[in-house]
Enzyme design. Structure first.
Site, short mmCIF file in Angstrom:
data_model
loop_
_atom_site.label_atom_id
_atom_site.label_comp_id
_atom_site.label_asym_id
_atom_site.label_seq_id
_atom_site.Cartn_x
_atom_site.Cartn_y
_atom_site.Cartn_z
N ASP A 48 -1.75 14.10 43.17
CA ASP A 48 -1.76 15.66 43.44
C ASP A 48 -3.07 16.01 42.74
OD1 ASP A 48 -0.42 18.47 44.10
OD2 ASP A 48 -1.34 18.47 42.26
N TYR A 53 -9.57 21.86 40.58
CA TYR A 53 -9.41 21.03 39.44
C TYR A 53 -11.00 20.33 39.33
CZ TYR A 53 -4.28 21.19 39.99
OH TYR A 53 -3.16 21.62 40.09
N LYS A 82 -5.33 21.22 47.55
CA LYS A 82 -5.23 22.44 47.64
C LYS A 82 -6.44 23.23 47.85
CE LYS A 82 -1.80 21.70 44.14
NZ LYS A 82 -2.57 20.77 43.25
N HIS A 115 -3.53 27.45 47.33
CA HIS A 115 -3.20 27.02 45.89
C HIS A 115 -2.64 28.41 45.29
CE1 HIS A 115 -4.81 24.94 42.20
NE2 HIS A 115 -3.50 25.14 42.05
#
Length: 289
Positions: A48, A53, A82, A115
């Protein structure tokens, strides 16, 4: 309940989503390569990540080497990303997915999520959030139709957000990823998702290390001869909730996958359920209109 590291939930469209995955939030640099490799060595088949990120390219580089080595094939992995709050809106979402695919070095995502229900640059109370969310979901449906994503879903959506989306969609989200642990036992949301054939996925299952000294949690771990982290993760997957614990330590990654030789009996599970304080350790999506 008999489970293994390959156990999966079946999404509404028939896609199998592994119950255990490797979370990669705030993992970067050399740690990403090590963590992904260790996880795959220990049997993980679900990774994931997210645009926000800022590690998709690093994960892509690690996967390229893993695929070349023959350790595992692309089709045997379940890869999730996401769309960021800046990637809301029809064109933004289409372009965002293409960027994620390019960085990860793959042709399709197994799951793509919105997200957050709020849009970058808008106040949480702004009605434009709702309008833009609908445009984003239209793009997700297009990406799904074009087979850029095997499944599509949302993250941090409340029942209110899901009800709004259901009124205006062709494809109901396959997954809703939310904060979920005994201290934030969102039973109403879990029941709603089950009733609507939406798989619930948990983040922050390990409460970011908070409350690990809770007497009930320690008591259950002691009685079962397991670690607190194993108890927290097993509690969720026994409810059919997908978990994605993250770690940069090899022994923790291995420990987090060692969930299949024990069961939490009903009386102890109910003790854990009773820990609920509606406690968000992350952000609260109820603030978003």
């Amino acid at each position: 309940m008999s489970l293994t590291i390959r156990s999966a939930v079946t999404l509404a469209n028939g896609v199998k989503m592994p119950l255990l995955g490797l979370g990669t939030y705030q993992i970067s640099g050399d740690d990403i390569k090590k963590s992904v490799n260790w996880a795959i060595e220990d049997g993980y088949i679900h990774i994931d990540t997210a645009a926000s990120y800022c590690n998709e390219e690093l994960i892509g580089n690690a996967l390229k080497e893993i695929f070349a080595s023959g350790k595992i094939k692309r089709e045997d992995l379940f890869i999730v990303s996401k769309a960021a709050t800046s990637e809301h809106g029809y064109e933004n979402a289409i372009n965002g997915c293409e960027r994620s695919l390019k960085k990860l070095g793959i042709d399709y995502l197994d799951l793509y999520l919105i997200h957050w229900p709020g849009v970058k640059g808008l106040q949480p109370s702004a009605p434009e959030n709702s309008v833009t969310r609908k445009e984003t979901w239209r793009a997700f449906e297009k990406l799904y139709q074009d087979k850029k994503c095997r499944s599509i879903g949302v993250s941090n959506y409340t029942i209110k957000h899901l009800e709004e989306l259901k009124k205006d969609c062709t494809v109901v989200p396959h997954v809703n990823q939310v904060e979920f642990h005994p201290f934030l036992y969102q039973q109403d949301l879990l029941d709603y998702c089950k009733a609507n054939n939406i798989a619930l996925e948990a983040y922050s299952s390990l409460v970011r290390g908070q409350d690990w000294e809770n007497p009930t949690l320690k008591e259950v771990a002691s009685k079962l001869g397991k670690s607190v982290s194993q108890v927290l993760l097993r509690w969720a997957i026994q409810k059919g909730v997908v978990v994605i614990p993250k770690s940069t330590k090899q022994d923790r990654i291995k420990e987090n996958a060692d969930l299949y030789n024990f069961n939490i009996p009903k009386d102890l599970e109910e003790k854990l359920d009773a820990l609920n304080q509606s406690k968000h350790i992350c952000w609260d999506p109820n603030t978003v209109l």
